[in-house]
Every structure is written in structure tokens, then in C-alpha cells.
Design a protein around this motif. Structure first.
Motif, PDB file in Angstrom:
ATOM      1  N   GLN B 168       0.898  -1.194  -0.145  1.00  0.00           N
ATOM      2  CA  GLN B 168      -0.091   0.018   0.025  1.00  0.00           C
ATOM      3  C   GLN B 168       0.753   1.256   0.094  1.00  0.00           C
ATOM      4  OE1 GLN B 168      -3.142  -0.477   2.752  1.00  0.00           O
ATOM      5  NE2 GLN B 168      -3.310   1.647   3.201  1.00  0.00           N
ATOM      6  N   LEU B 169       1.873   1.357   0.774  1.00  0.00           N
ATOM      7  CA  LEU B 169       2.686   2.638   1.116  1.00  0.00           C
ATOM      8  C   LEU B 169       3.490   2.772  -0.275  1.00  0.00           C
ATOM      9  CD1 LEU B 169       3.736   4.457   3.515  1.00  0.00           C
ATOM     10  CD2 LEU B 169       5.574   3.722   2.235  1.00  0.00           C
ATOM     11  N   ILE B 170       3.933   1.878  -0.963  1.00  0.00           N
ATOM     12  CA  ILE B 170       4.820   1.772  -2.079  1.00  0.00           C
ATOM     13  C   ILE B 170       4.016   2.288  -3.157  1.00  0.00           C
ATOM     14  CG2 ILE B 170       6.191   0.534  -4.026  1.00  0.00           C
ATOM     15  CD1 ILE B 170       7.096  -1.347  -1.567  1.00  0.00           C
ATOM     16  N   SER B 171       2.609   1.984  -3.292  1.00  0.00           N
ATOM     17  CA  SER B 171       1.708   2.191  -4.259  1.00  0.00           C
ATOM     18  C   SER B 171       1.404   3.778  -3.992  1.00  0.00           C
ATOM     19  CB  SER B 171       0.325   1.410  -4.455  1.00  0.00           C
ATOM     20  OG  SER B 171       0.801   0.334  -4.221  1.00  0.00           O
ATOM     21  N   ALA B 176       1.208  10.402  -4.219  1.00  0.00           N
ATOM     22  CA  ALA B 176       1.372  11.482  -3.036  1.00  0.00           C
ATOM     23  C   ALA B 176       2.563  12.417  -3.464  1.00  0.00           C
ATOM     24  CB  ALA B 176       1.789  10.807  -1.788  1.00  0.00           C
ATOM     25  N   GLY B 177       3.674  11.503  -3.954  1.00  0.00           N
ATOM     26  CA  GLY B 177       5.008  12.156  -4.427  1.00  0.00           C
ATOM     27  C   GLY B 177       4.633  13.028  -5.576  1.00  0.00           C
ATOM     28  N   ILE B 178       4.079  12.495  -6.591  1.00  0.00           N
ATOM     29  CA  ILE B 178       3.851  13.308  -7.665  1.00  0.00           C
ATOM     30  C   ILE B 178       3.127  14.418  -7.408  1.00  0.00           C
ATOM     31  CG2 ILE B 178       2.648  12.971 -10.034  1.00  0.00           C
ATOM     32  CD1 ILE B 178       3.747  10.289 -10.121  1.00  0.00           C
ATOM     33  N   SER B 179       1.912  14.527  -6.774  1.00  0.00           N
ATOM     34  CA  SER B 179       1.105  15.542  -6.559  1.00  0.00           C
ATOM     35  C   SER B 179       1.830  16.538  -5.825  1.00  0.00           C
ATOM     36  CB  SER B 179      -0.258  15.117  -5.748  1.00  0.00           C
ATOM     37  OG  SER B 179       0.015  14.247  -4.845  1.00  0.00           O
ATOM     38  N   ILE B 180       2.752  16.258  -4.708  1.00  0.00           N
ATOM     39  CA  ILE B 180       3.498  17.169  -4.333  1.00  0.00           C
ATOM     40  C   ILE B 180       4.443  17.760  -5.183  1.00  0.00           C
ATOM     41  CG2 ILE B 180       5.684  17.464  -2.639  1.00  0.00           C
ATOM     42  CD1 ILE B 180       3.925  16.304  -0.399  1.00  0.00           C
ATOM     43  N   TYR B 219      -3.356  13.977  -3.223  1.00  0.00           N
ATOM     44  CA  TYR B 219      -2.690  14.086  -2.066  1.00  0.00           C
ATOM     45  C   TYR B 219      -3.451  13.638  -0.934  1.00  0.00           C
ATOM     46  CZ  TYR B 219       0.692  14.876   1.523  1.00  0.00           C
ATOM     47  OH  TYR B 219       1.523  14.721   2.451  1.00  0.00           O
ATOM     48  N   LEU B 220      -4.572  13.933  -0.636  1.00  0.00           N
ATOM     49  CA  LEU B 220      -5.418  13.641   0.691  1.00  0.00           C
ATOM     50  C   LEU B 220      -5.607  12.204   0.411  1.00  0.00           C
ATOM     51  CD1 LEU B 220      -7.767  16.607   1.318  1.00  0.00           C
ATOM     52  CD2 LEU B 220      -5.889  16.007   2.600  1.00  0.00           C
ATOM     53  N   ILE B 221      -6.180  11.734  -0.522  1.00  0.00           N
ATOM     54  CA  ILE B 221      -6.333  10.330  -0.836  1.00  0.00           C
ATOM     55  C   ILE B 221      -5.270   9.279  -0.570  1.00  0.00           C
ATOM     56  CG2 ILE B 221      -7.226   8.547  -2.361  1.00  0.00           C
ATOM     57  CD1 ILE B 221      -8.894  10.645  -3.713  1.00  0.00           C
ATOM     58  N   ALA B 222      -4.067   9.656  -1.252  1.00  0.00           N
ATOM     59  CA  ALA B 222      -2.817   8.950  -0.946  1.00  0.00           C
ATOM     60  C   ALA B 222      -2.462   9.049   0.319  1.00  0.00           C
ATOM     61  CB  ALA B 222      -1.964   9.595  -1.837  1.00  0.00           C
ATOM     62  N   GLY B 223      -2.354  10.239   0.863  1.00  0.00           N
ATOM     63  CA  GLY B 223      -1.867  10.331   2.268  1.00  0.00           C
ATOM     64  C   GLY B 223      -2.758   9.579   3.304  1.00  0.00           C
ATOM     65  N   ILE B 339      -6.049   4.778 -11.278  1.00  0.00           N
ATOM     66  CA  ILE B 339      -7.044   6.115 -11.416  1.00  0.00           C
ATOM     67  C   ILE B 339      -6.097   7.325 -10.742  1.00  0.00           C
ATOM     68  CG2 ILE B 339      -8.879   7.030 -10.243  1.00  0.00           C
ATOM     69  CD1 ILE B 339     -10.332   4.459 -10.296  1.00  0.00           C
ATOM     70  N   LEU B 340      -5.543   7.082  -9.791  1.00  0.00           N
ATOM     71  CA  LEU B 340      -4.845   8.130  -9.135  1.00  0.00           C
ATOM     72  C   LEU B 340      -3.583   8.454  -9.920  1.00  0.00           C
ATOM     73  CD1 LEU B 340      -5.071   7.687  -5.219  1.00  0.00           C
ATOM     74  CD2 LEU B 340      -6.571   8.900  -7.099  1.00  0.00           C
ATOM     75  N   MET B 341      -2.810   7.330 -10.277  1.00  0.00           N
ATOM     76  CA  MET B 341      -1.588   7.473 -10.911  1.00  0.00           C
ATOM     77  C   MET B 341      -1.613   8.169 -12.190  1.00  0.00           C
ATOM     78  SD  MET B 341       1.845   6.622 -10.372  1.00  0.00           S
ATOM     79  CE  MET B 341       3.185   6.341 -11.442  1.00  0.00           C
ATOM     80  N   PRO B 342      -2.286   7.710 -13.220  1.00  0.00           N
ATOM     81  CA  PRO B 342      -2.587   8.203 -14.362  1.00  0.00           C
ATOM     82  C   PRO B 342      -2.934   9.864 -14.271  1.00  0.00           C
ATOM     83  CG  PRO B 342      -3.867   6.400 -14.511  1.00  0.00           C
ATOM     84  CD  PRO B 342      -3.361   6.427 -13.015  1.00  0.00           C
ATOM     85  N   ILE B 343      -3.858  10.036 -13.497  1.00  0.00           N
ATOM     86  CA  ILE B 343      -4.458  11.257 -13.348  1.00  0.00           C
ATOM     87  C   ILE B 343      -3.467  12.230 -12.674  1.00  0.00           C
ATOM     88  CG2 ILE B 343      -6.259  12.828 -12.242  1.00  0.00           C
ATOM     89  CD1 ILE B 343      -7.918  10.650 -12.153  1.00  0.00           C
ATOM     90  N   SER B 344      -2.597  11.764 -11.883  1.00  0.00           N
ATOM     91  CA  SER B 344      -1.717  12.761 -11.020  1.00  0.00           C
ATOM     92  C   SER B 344      -0.563  13.088 -12.205  1.00  0.00           C
ATOM     93  CB  SER B 344      -1.134  12.287  -9.663  1.00  0.00           C
ATOM     94  OG  SER B 344      -0.641  11.059  -9.830  1.00  0.00           O
ATOM     95  N   LEU B 345      -0.162  12.097 -12.845  1.00  0.00           N
ATOM     96  CA  LEU B 345       0.870  12.427 -14.135  1.00  0.00           C
ATOM     97  C   LEU B 345       0.434  13.371 -15.056  1.00  0.00           C
ATOM     98  CD1 LEU B 345       2.283   8.999 -14.617  1.00  0.00           C
ATOM     99  CD2 LEU B 345       3.627  10.885 -13.906  1.00  0.00           C
TER     100      LEU B 345
END
Lengths: 173, 358
Positions: B168-171, B176-180, B219-223, B339-345
Motif C-alpha cells: 500500500q505504501l509503495i503504491s 502522493a509524491g507526484i502531487s507534491i 494527495y489527501l487520498i494517497a496520504g 486511477i490516481l497515478m495516471p490522473i496525477s501524472l
């Protein structure tokens, strides 16, 4: 791709609806009762079955004729009706209630006794604070000391009829 | 600005450096700052646990703790004393060294991140040119503690919980990192002070409304997922795994995990505040007619602003936690990777274009 975007937005919409429902609950007044504090003020439902009681009027009279229907109705022997024979002033022998024993410890609060009572002599009260230190204390006598049957203010024929019914039930017993 | 703590800090610093040699003053300051941070850490944990219990009660139409002390406020003290007095159970077939080290790793990771937050004007303990990178790096350290705890307890529940936590954390660290990173593009700096100072006129979430808002939500979701809470509490799914990675811990050791979990929630809120909501900067409207309003906002001390924003985000996270059911592990990974990863990229690209244009 279109399906993906559609799923995304419908998902977000669903999540928001869930959050709306929890927010409504958050704003609502909590339903928790602070029990010992609200002892005097709490209003109980009228039909709440706390314990069995036999109401007495101001002259220390109850309505129980000692017929024993409640004792027969009771599925687990909670009620014991003890009767005694007395001779009235005009020389008739009459059966009256001596002791009405109610064992709270074995009562399941099913209500069959009050439903069957032809005189409505026993009713449920709202008192639910039953805890006592000894099991023997749970056996309660519902008729008060020195109480007697409330005289009926009805015309004679009906009384006759009632008597017949009563004697019938006694025979069954 | 008499309410600011900046002057107190400056006074203490001047007093120490004027009467002591430089190395002694620095040593005393390090110790003082450490002790203060530890105290703040513990107090915040108590407040957060109390808040959680009260608020989750309200979400369930209950009252929550209300017997010990006024509004149940001493309940937490009672619980803390209870957890301190409990026996520390020794597992005979565990990996002893790792078993005892794991808790400290978990709490060190959380505490070091906590220290990097800026609580107010002039209240920065760690402030250097890659501050936000440091926060991202050190906050991931806690998962080593969780993995070690799960592995060394020699128990299948703890191991499964730890492995889930790791996955979970690695994913979620990625999005989170990308949104920051998206916000770093806007700020143009990795330094936390620069990021906060860049938001003096308008918070980043208002400076680039569309990409910043998307990054904020992601970021809120990932955090939230990184803190192992709410719908993402697979590592300690009590219905399947008893208590997950900390099943075998008791007493103060369990208390440490508990503390770290709650503080991680605050840290996520604090980082989100710093990067998106302007840190300790008051709410300003950058216009001529709003100067009076801006002055009124300036009168509220900066640490109140920071704590207020962070606690509102904590409340949001509690709201989410007590609303949604737990995800399955495949749904969890689906949410992140598809979902989160493509959108944040994509969002990072949008932000880069935004910064180029405006």
C-alpha cells in the motif's frame, strides 16, 4: 476511455453521497441516553413492560378475584395465585385472593398474564430498575397487606354472570 | 504581533548565545527543541485520539466518552496510564532484536517528519533546500518499522498485515509524491520556507485552481492511504487480521504504534496544509479593496492558522474514515495504479503548462 471517465465521476458522486449521509448523522442529536442523570425526566413508552403490578385504589382495594387465569397462562410458572375461603356476612362462602406471588427472576415479560386477565387487575409498569442483592427478594407479593376486592358498582345480573364464569374457570383449574 | 512565538524564540536564542559559547548554546537549543517537539507530539496525539473518539461517536449518533472528567476529557489520561501499566508480552519464538527495534523505527519515521513541519512564523526546526523532499523520504521510513514488526512477530496475521502495508505504501507514495511535485513546479522550490512564503498573497490552491485542486485531492487520498486508516486500513483489518502488524505487541509498544498512526494522520494534514493551503500564512485576498480584511486576518497568530488548517484536514480525514467501507486489496491497487497515478501524472503536465503560460 469514455467509460473510464464516466466511472470516475459516478464513483466520486457515490462517495460524496455517502459522505452526505454521514454528515447528516453527524449533525443529528445523539440518541444516547445518559441513564442515571435522566432518571427523573426520561419518558418511557406506555407499553414498555418493566414489571408486573397490581394497581390498588385509595381504599386499598384491588380488582383481582383470584381466578387464576394468569397463573395458567404463564408459560414458566412465574405467577402463583393463592386463594382462601371466607364466609361473608350474609353466610355465603366465598373464594378471595390471599397472596399474589410474582417471581421477577423467571418472568420473560411475554404479557400473556395481563392479556388474559378478565378484570384488568394486573398491569405492566415502566419501572425497570429491578436489581436486588438476593434472588429470594425477586419474588414479590403484588397484593398489598390488608387489601380486598374492589366492589363492583354494576347491576346484579351482570354480577351473576361473572360469578358463573369465575366458577367455571375454577373448575377447570 | 505580540501573539507570535517568533519573538520568544528569538529572545531565547539571543539570551543563550550572549551568555554561552556557541557550541554550548547550540547544544542546549537542540535539546530544548527536541523536548518541546516531543511534548507537542504527545499532546497532539492525545488531542487527536480524543477528537477521533468524540467525532466518530457523533458520526454514529453516540456521545462518546463522557464519564471521566468534563465531557470525558480525562478519559484519554486514564487510557494512557492504563496502557503504560500493561505488561509487555515477550514472544518466545520471535526475532527479538527486530521485534524491539521495529516500534522505534515506526515512531522515529513519524517523529522526524513531524519535526520538519513549520508550525508558525519562525517556528521551523528543520529548514533546508530540499525540505519537502526530506519529508517525503523520511515519512516512508515508518513502513520499515511496520514491515519489521510484522516479520519479527512470527505470526501469520502480522506478516500479512505488514506485507499489505508495504504494498500500500509503495503504491500510494507514488501519487502522493507526484502531487507534491506538481506543487513544487508551481512553487519553483523544494525549500519549505520558500514554498510557504510563495503563498503570502494567495494560497497555492487558489493560485492555480484546477491542477492544484486535483493535486490536493489526490494527495489527501494517497496520504490517507499511507496512514493505514479509514477505507484503506487493510494492514490492520480487524475482521480478518486481528490487529494486523501490531497483533503481538502490548502495553507501551502497542501505544507507540497507536501514537505513530495518529500523528501520521496529523502529519499528512500538516504537509497538505504547507503545500496547498499556505502553511501558517493567513488567508489573504490579493486586491486593493481587501486590505482591511487582510489586516484582520494578520491579527490571528500564525500557529493558530497552521493548527486550524491542519485540524480541519484531520476532520475531513475522520469524516472519510467513518464513512466508507474497507477496500479489497485488488480494489486498493486498482484505485492507485489505474486511477490516481495516471490522473496525477496528467495533472503534473497540466501544471507545467499552466506555469509556462501564466
Amino acid at each position: 476511455m469514455i467509460q473510464y471517465i464516466k466511472d470516475l465521476f459516478s464513483g466520486i458522486w457515490n462517495l460524496l453521497q455517502g459522505m452526505k449521509i454521514t454528515m447528516i448523522n453527524f449533525i443529528r442529536k445523539p440518541i444516547t441516553e445518559c441513564y442515571p442523570e435522566n432518571r427523573g425526566t426520561k419518558v418511557y413508552a406506555e407499553r414498555f413492560r418493566g414489571e408486573l403490578t397490581m394497581p390498588h385504589n385509595a381504599n386499598n382495594e384491588h380488582k383481582c378475584t383470584g381466578c387464576g387465569i394468569c397463573q395458567m397462562n404463564c408459560p414458566n410458572g412465574t405467577i402463583t395465585v393463592k386463594t382462601k375461603q371466607i364466609t361473608t356476612d350474609d353466610g355465603k362462602t366465598k373464594k378471595i385472593l390471599d397472596q399474589y406471588l410474582y417471581d421477577l427472576g423467571s418472568c420473560t415479560f411475554c404479557g400473556l398474564c395481563t392479556m388474559g386477565c378478565p378484570q384488568k387487575a394486573i398491569v405492566w409498569s415502566n419501572n425497570f430498575e429491578h436489581s436486588v442483592y438476593r434472588r429470594a427478594t425477586l419474588v414479590k407479593q403484588l397484593n398489598k397487606e390488608g387489601s380486598k376486592l374492589e366492589e363492583k358498582k354494576v347491576v346484579a345480573p351482570q354480577q351473576e354472570e361473572k360469578k358463573v364464569i369465575n366458577s367455571n374457570t375454577n373448575q377447570q383449574q | 504581533m505580540s501573539l507570535e512565538l517568533e519573538n520568544v524564540v528569538k529572545l531565547a536564542h539571543d539570551g543563550l548565545t550572549s551568555s554561552l559559547p556557541g557550541w554550548a548554546a547550540a547544544a542546549i537549543e537542540y535539546v530544548l527543541v527536541g523536548v518541546l517537539l516531543l511534548a507537542l507530539y504527545c499532546v497532539l496525539a492525545l488531542i487527536l485520539i480524543f477528537l477521533e473518539r468524540k467525532i466518530c461517536a457523533r458520526f454514529q449518533c453516540r456521545l462518546g466518552p463522557n464519564r471521566v472528567g468534563p465531557w470525558g476529557s480525562l478519559q484519554l489520561i486514564a487510557d494512557m496510564v492504563k496502557i503504560l501499566l500493561k505488561e509487555i508480552v515477550k514472544i518466545s519464538k520471535s526475532d527479538k532484536l527486530l521485534y524491539y527495534v521495529a516500534i522505534f523505527l515506526a515512531i522515529i519515521g513519524s517523529f522526524c517528519t513531524f519535526g520538519a513541519l513549520q508550525f508558525g512564523k519562525g517556528l521551523a526546526c528543520i529548514d533546508f533546500n530540499v525540505g519537502i523532499f526530506y519529508i517525503l523520504a523520511i515519512s516512508s521510513l515508518g513502513v520499515i518499522g511496520i514491515l519489521l514488526a510484522g516479520w519479527s512477530s512470527n505470526n501469520k496475521y502480522t506478516l500479512i498485515g505488514a506485507m499489505r502495508s508495504g504494498a500500500q505504501l509503495i503504491s500510494y507514495e507514488l501519487s502522493a509524491g507526484i502531487s507534491i511535485l506538481t506543487m513544487v513546479i508551481l512553487a519553483g522550490s523544494l525549500n519549505i520556507s520558500d514554498i510557504i512564503n510563495g503563498q503570502e498573497n494567495a494560497w497555492f490552491i487558489f493560485q492555480a485552481p484546477l491542477p492544484a485542486l486535483i493535486a490536493f485531492i489526490i494527495y489527501l487520498i494517497a496520504g490517507h492511504a499511507e496512514t493505514n486508516r479509514g477505507p484503506f486500513d487493510l494492514p490492520e483489518a480487524e475482521s480478518e487480521l486481528t490487529a494486523g502488524y501490531h497483533t503481538e505487541y502490548s502495553g507501551i509498544q502497542y501505544g507507540f504504534f497507536y501514537l505513530a498512526e495518529y500523528l501520521n494522520m496529523f502529519i499528512i494534514a500538516g504537509v497538505a496544509t504547507t503545500v496547498f493551503l499556505g502553511g501558517w500564512q493567513p488567508f489573504h485576498i490579493h486586491a486593493d479593496w481587501a486590505s482591511g480584511f487582510n489586516h484582520v486576518m494578520d491579527y490571528i497568530p500564525s500557529y493558530i492558522w497552521f493548527l486550524g488548517k491542519a485540524f480541519s484536514l484531520v476532520l475531513l480525514s475522520l469524516w472519510v474514515r467513518w464513512t466508507f467501507p474497507r477496500l479489497r486489496i485488488d480494489q486498493l491497487l486498482h484505485l492507485e495504479w489505474k486511477i490516481l497515478m495516471p490522473i496525477s501524472l496528467l495533472n503534473m503536465l497540466v501544471m507545467a503548462v499552466w506555469v509556462l503560460i501564466f
